[in-house]
Design a protein around this motif. Sequence first.
Motif, PDB file in Angstrom:
ATOM      1  N   LYS A   1       4.740  16.007  -6.918  1.00  0.00           N
ATOM      2  CA  LYS A   1       4.414  14.692  -6.361  1.00  0.00           C
ATOM      3  C   LYS A   1       3.004  14.733  -5.780  1.00  0.00           C
ATOM      4  O   LYS A   1       2.698  15.573  -4.943  1.00  0.00           O
ATOM      5  CB  LYS A   1       5.427  14.325  -5.287  1.00  0.00           C
ATOM      6  N   ALA A   2       2.184  13.823  -6.255  1.00  0.00           N
ATOM      7  CA  ALA A   2       0.801  13.739  -5.782  1.00  0.00           C
ATOM      8  C   ALA A   2       0.578  12.375  -5.143  1.00  0.00           C
ATOM      9  O   ALA A   2       1.179  11.386  -5.539  1.00  0.00           O
ATOM     10  CB  ALA A   2      -0.168  13.928  -6.942  1.00  0.00           C
ATOM     11  N   VAL A   3      -0.292  12.362  -4.152  1.00  0.00           N
ATOM     12  CA  VAL A   3      -0.694  11.104  -3.537  1.00  0.00           C
ATOM     13  C   VAL A   3      -2.211  11.010  -3.638  1.00  0.00           C
ATOM     14  O   VAL A   3      -2.924  11.964  -3.330  1.00  0.00           O
ATOM     15  CB  VAL A   3      -0.198  10.986  -2.072  1.00  0.00           C
ATOM     16  N   LEU A   4      -2.694   9.873  -4.141  1.00  0.00           N
ATOM     17  CA  LEU A   4      -4.125   9.601  -4.225  1.00  0.00           C
ATOM     18  C   LEU A   4      -4.464   8.624  -3.120  1.00  0.00           C
ATOM     19  O   LEU A   4      -4.056   7.471  -3.157  1.00  0.00           O
ATOM     20  CB  LEU A   4      -4.481   8.982  -5.577  1.00  0.00           C
ATOM     21  N   LEU A   5      -5.187   9.096  -2.146  1.00  0.00           N
ATOM     22  CA  LEU A   5      -5.574   8.290  -0.992  1.00  0.00           C
ATOM     23  C   LEU A   5      -7.059   7.985  -1.100  1.00  0.00           C
ATOM     24  O   LEU A   5      -7.860   8.872  -1.392  1.00  0.00           O
ATOM     25  CB  LEU A   5      -5.303   9.058   0.297  1.00  0.00           C
ATOM     26  N   TYR A   6      -7.416   6.740  -0.847  1.00  0.00           N
ATOM     27  CA  TYR A   6      -8.822   6.377  -0.959  1.00  0.00           C
ATOM     28  C   TYR A   6      -9.185   5.380   0.130  1.00  0.00           C
ATOM     29  O   TYR A   6      -8.362   4.630   0.633  1.00  0.00           O
ATOM     30  CB  TYR A   6      -9.118   5.761  -2.338  1.00  0.00           C
ATOM     31  N   GLU A   7     -10.458   5.408   0.478  1.00  0.00           N
ATOM     32  CA  GLU A   7     -11.038   4.391   1.347  1.00  0.00           C
ATOM     33  C   GLU A   7     -12.131   3.724   0.517  1.00  0.00           C
ATOM     34  O   GLU A   7     -12.938   4.412  -0.108  1.00  0.00           O
ATOM     35  CB  GLU A   7     -11.613   5.032   2.604  1.00  0.00           C
ATOM     36  N   SER A   8     -12.131   2.381   0.473  1.00  0.00           N
ATOM     37  CA  SER A   8     -13.061   1.684  -0.401  1.00  0.00           C
ATOM     38  C   SER A   8     -13.371   0.304   0.157  1.00  0.00           C
ATOM     39  O   SER A   8     -12.477  -0.529   0.288  1.00  0.00           O
ATOM     40  CB  SER A   8     -12.446   1.552  -1.800  1.00  0.00           C
ATOM     41  N   LYS A   9     -14.622   0.064   0.499  1.00  0.00           N
ATOM     42  CA  LYS A   9     -15.008  -1.234   1.039  1.00  0.00           C
ATOM     43  C   LYS A   9     -15.276  -2.247  -0.065  1.00  0.00           C
ATOM     44  O   LYS A   9     -14.888  -3.407   0.033  1.00  0.00           O
ATOM     45  CB  LYS A   9     -16.248  -1.079   1.926  1.00  0.00           C
ATOM     46  N   TYR A  10     -15.949  -1.819  -1.121  1.00  0.00           N
ATOM     47  CA  TYR A  10     -16.338  -2.745  -2.185  1.00  0.00           C
ATOM     48  C   TYR A  10     -15.545  -2.540  -3.475  1.00  0.00           C
ATOM     49  O   TYR A  10     -15.820  -3.186  -4.475  1.00  0.00           O
ATOM     50  CB  TYR A  10     -17.831  -2.626  -2.473  1.00  0.00           C
ATOM     51  N   GLY A  11     -14.595  -1.624  -3.478  1.00  0.00           N
ATOM     52  CA  GLY A  11     -13.743  -1.419  -4.639  1.00  0.00           C
ATOM     53  C   GLY A  11     -14.173  -0.316  -5.584  1.00  0.00           C
ATOM     54  O   GLY A  11     -13.459   0.010  -6.526  1.00  0.00           O
ATOM     55  N   ASN A  12     -15.325   0.294  -5.355  1.00  0.00           N
ATOM     56  CA  ASN A  12     -15.797   1.337  -6.262  1.00  0.00           C
ATOM     57  C   ASN A  12     -14.951   2.608  -6.162  1.00  0.00           C
ATOM     58  O   ASN A  12     -14.539   3.164  -7.179  1.00  0.00           O
ATOM     59  CB  ASN A  12     -17.265   1.660  -5.983  1.00  0.00           C
ATOM     60  N   THR A  13     -14.687   3.062  -4.955  1.00  0.00           N
ATOM     61  CA  THR A  13     -13.886   4.273  -4.786  1.00  0.00           C
ATOM     62  C   THR A  13     -12.445   4.007  -5.201  1.00  0.00           C
ATOM     63  O   THR A  13     -11.781   4.882  -5.765  1.00  0.00           O
ATOM     64  CB  THR A  13     -13.972   4.790  -3.341  1.00  0.00           C
ATOM     65  N   LYS A  14     -11.966   2.801  -4.977  1.00  0.00           N
ATOM     66  CA  LYS A  14     -10.630   2.438  -5.446  1.00  0.00           C
ATOM     67  C   LYS A  14     -10.571   2.556  -6.966  1.00  0.00           C
ATOM     68  O   LYS A  14      -9.596   3.075  -7.523  1.00  0.00           O
ATOM     69  CB  LYS A  14     -10.273   1.017  -5.021  1.00  0.00           C
TER      70      LYS A  14
ATOM     71  N   VAL B   1     -12.313   4.504  -8.875  1.00  0.00           N
ATOM     72  CA  VAL B   1     -12.296   5.934  -9.216  1.00  0.00           C
ATOM     73  C   VAL B   1     -10.880   6.480  -9.038  1.00  0.00           C
ATOM     74  O   VAL B   1     -10.361   7.195  -9.904  1.00  0.00           O
ATOM     75  CB  VAL B   1     -13.310   6.730  -8.358  1.00  0.00           C
ATOM     76  N   ALA B   2     -10.233   6.142  -7.928  1.00  0.00           N
ATOM     77  CA  ALA B   2      -8.859   6.587  -7.686  1.00  0.00           C
ATOM     78  C   ALA B   2      -7.936   6.091  -8.796  1.00  0.00           C
ATOM     79  O   ALA B   2      -7.070   6.830  -9.281  1.00  0.00           O
ATOM     80  CB  ALA B   2      -8.380   6.110  -6.323  1.00  0.00           C
ATOM     81  N   GLU B   3      -8.122   4.844  -9.213  1.00  0.00           N
ATOM     82  CA  GLU B   3      -7.301   4.290 -10.297  1.00  0.00           C
ATOM     83  C   GLU B   3      -7.542   5.033 -11.607  1.00  0.00           C
ATOM     84  O   GLU B   3      -6.594   5.310 -12.362  1.00  0.00           O
ATOM     85  CB  GLU B   3      -7.598   2.799 -10.477  1.00  0.00           C
ATOM     86  N   ALA B   4      -8.796   5.381 -11.885  1.00  0.00           N
ATOM     87  CA  ALA B   4      -9.118   6.114 -13.111  1.00  0.00           C
ATOM     88  C   ALA B   4      -8.489   7.505 -13.089  1.00  0.00           C
ATOM     89  O   ALA B   4      -7.990   7.984 -14.117  1.00  0.00           O
ATOM     90  CB  ALA B   4     -10.631   6.208 -13.294  1.00  0.00           C
ATOM     91  N   ILE B   5      -8.499   8.141 -11.941  1.00  0.00           N
ATOM     92  CA  ILE B   5      -7.849   9.449 -11.810  1.00  0.00           C
ATOM     93  C   ILE B   5      -6.350   9.295 -12.033  1.00  0.00           C
ATOM     94  O   ILE B   5      -5.734  10.073 -12.783  1.00  0.00           O
ATOM     95  CB  ILE B   5      -8.144  10.074 -10.429  1.00  0.00           C
ATOM     96  N   ALA B   6      -5.743   8.295 -11.406  1.00  0.00           N
ATOM     97  CA  ALA B   6      -4.306   8.056 -11.559  1.00  0.00           C
ATOM     98  C   ALA B   6      -3.952   7.747 -13.012  1.00  0.00           C
ATOM     99  O   ALA B   6      -2.938   8.248 -13.526  1.00  0.00           O
ATOM    100  CB  ALA B   6      -3.859   6.913 -10.651  1.00  0.00           C
ATOM    101  N   GLU B   7      -4.781   6.947 -13.683  1.00  0.00           N
ATOM    102  CA  GLU B   7      -4.551   6.622 -15.092  1.00  0.00           C
ATOM    103  C   GLU B   7      -4.575   7.878 -15.949  1.00  0.00           C
ATOM    104  O   GLU B   7      -3.744   8.056 -16.843  1.00  0.00           O
ATOM    105  CB  GLU B   7      -5.596   5.625 -15.588  1.00  0.00           C
ATOM    106  N   GLU B   8      -5.531   8.759 -15.686  1.00  0.00           N
ATOM    107  CA  GLU B   8      -5.624   9.996 -16.459  1.00  0.00           C
ATOM    108  C   GLU B   8      -4.432  10.909 -16.166  1.00  0.00           C
ATOM    109  O   GLU B   8      -3.897  11.540 -17.083  1.00  0.00           O
ATOM    110  CB  GLU B   8      -6.952  10.715 -16.160  1.00  0.00           C
ATOM    111  N   MET B   9      -4.010  10.967 -14.923  1.00  0.00           N
ATOM    112  CA  MET B   9      -2.838  11.773 -14.580  1.00  0.00           C
ATOM    113  C   MET B   9      -1.604  11.230 -15.297  1.00  0.00           C
ATOM    114  O   MET B   9      -0.787  12.000 -15.802  1.00  0.00           O
ATOM    115  CB  MET B   9      -2.626  11.789 -13.071  1.00  0.00           C
ATOM    116  N   GLN B  10      -1.479   9.925 -15.360  1.00  0.00           N
ATOM    117  CA  GLN B  10      -0.347   9.304 -16.048  1.00  0.00           C
ATOM    118  C   GLN B  10      -0.431   9.571 -17.550  1.00  0.00           C
ATOM    119  O   GLN B  10       0.580   9.850 -18.194  1.00  0.00           O
ATOM    120  CB  GLN B  10      -0.326   7.804 -15.782  1.00  0.00           C
ATOM    121  N   ARG B  11      -1.635   9.504 -18.106  1.00  0.00           N
ATOM    122  CA  ARG B  11      -1.821   9.759 -19.532  1.00  0.00           C
ATOM    123  C   ARG B  11      -1.416  11.183 -19.891  1.00  0.00           C
ATOM    124  O   ARG B  11      -0.729  11.416 -20.874  1.00  0.00           O
ATOM    125  CB  ARG B  11      -3.280   9.517 -19.937  1.00  0.00           C
ATOM    126  N   VAL B  12      -1.823  12.126 -19.060  1.00  0.00           N
ATOM    127  CA  VAL B  12      -1.486  13.524 -19.280  1.00  0.00           C
ATOM    128  C   VAL B  12       0.017  13.731 -19.064  1.00  0.00           C
ATOM    129  O   VAL B  12       0.663  14.477 -19.781  1.00  0.00           O
ATOM    130  CB  VAL B  12      -2.325  14.435 -18.349  1.00  0.00           C
TER     131      VAL B  12
END
Length: 162
Positions: free
Chosen positions: A16-29, A31-42
């Motif tokens: 079980k992994a948790v991806l935690l992010y802080e993002s004011k303008y959505g850029n870091t969010k 990135v977190a989504e892209a990481i999560a998508e790749e983890m799901q793909r794998v």
Amino acid sequence: MCALNILWLGMDVAVKAVLLYESKYGNTKRVAEAIAEEMQRVGGMEAALTALKGVDVDDIANYDVILLGGPTHFGGPTRGVRKFIDALGKRNVNGKSVAVFDTYLGEDFEKGVRKMEEQIRAKAPGLKLLAPGLSIRVEGMKGPIAEGELVKCKDFVKQLMT
């Protein structure tokens, strides 16, 4: 052995992994989504994606792997990220794994991730760093993410799995 390697050996262990992010303008969010998508793909891993602001540090006990990210502000992580790492250090996180990521502007490449990793080593030494941090460049204060940067998320996830 890295906790994530258990999955690749074909064992029925749900990491079980948790991806935690802080993002004011959505850029870091993003990135977190892209990481999560790749983890799901794998595949082979349960991953929860959530904003850092709404996280109860005590809930981290429910996860094997913590992925923590935020924008780089003035050459380092945001106050929210620093406070979260401090709070982790006051909990029993022994045996858990962690990796960090940031978004940066200008010349701050890897400054945020290096400072997060240093703070983790100092404040939460029971956490095991899985891989070097991921640093993603943005074009301006509000973004967008620079062209070609999000593909780094694939390599980051690959590093987490080895």
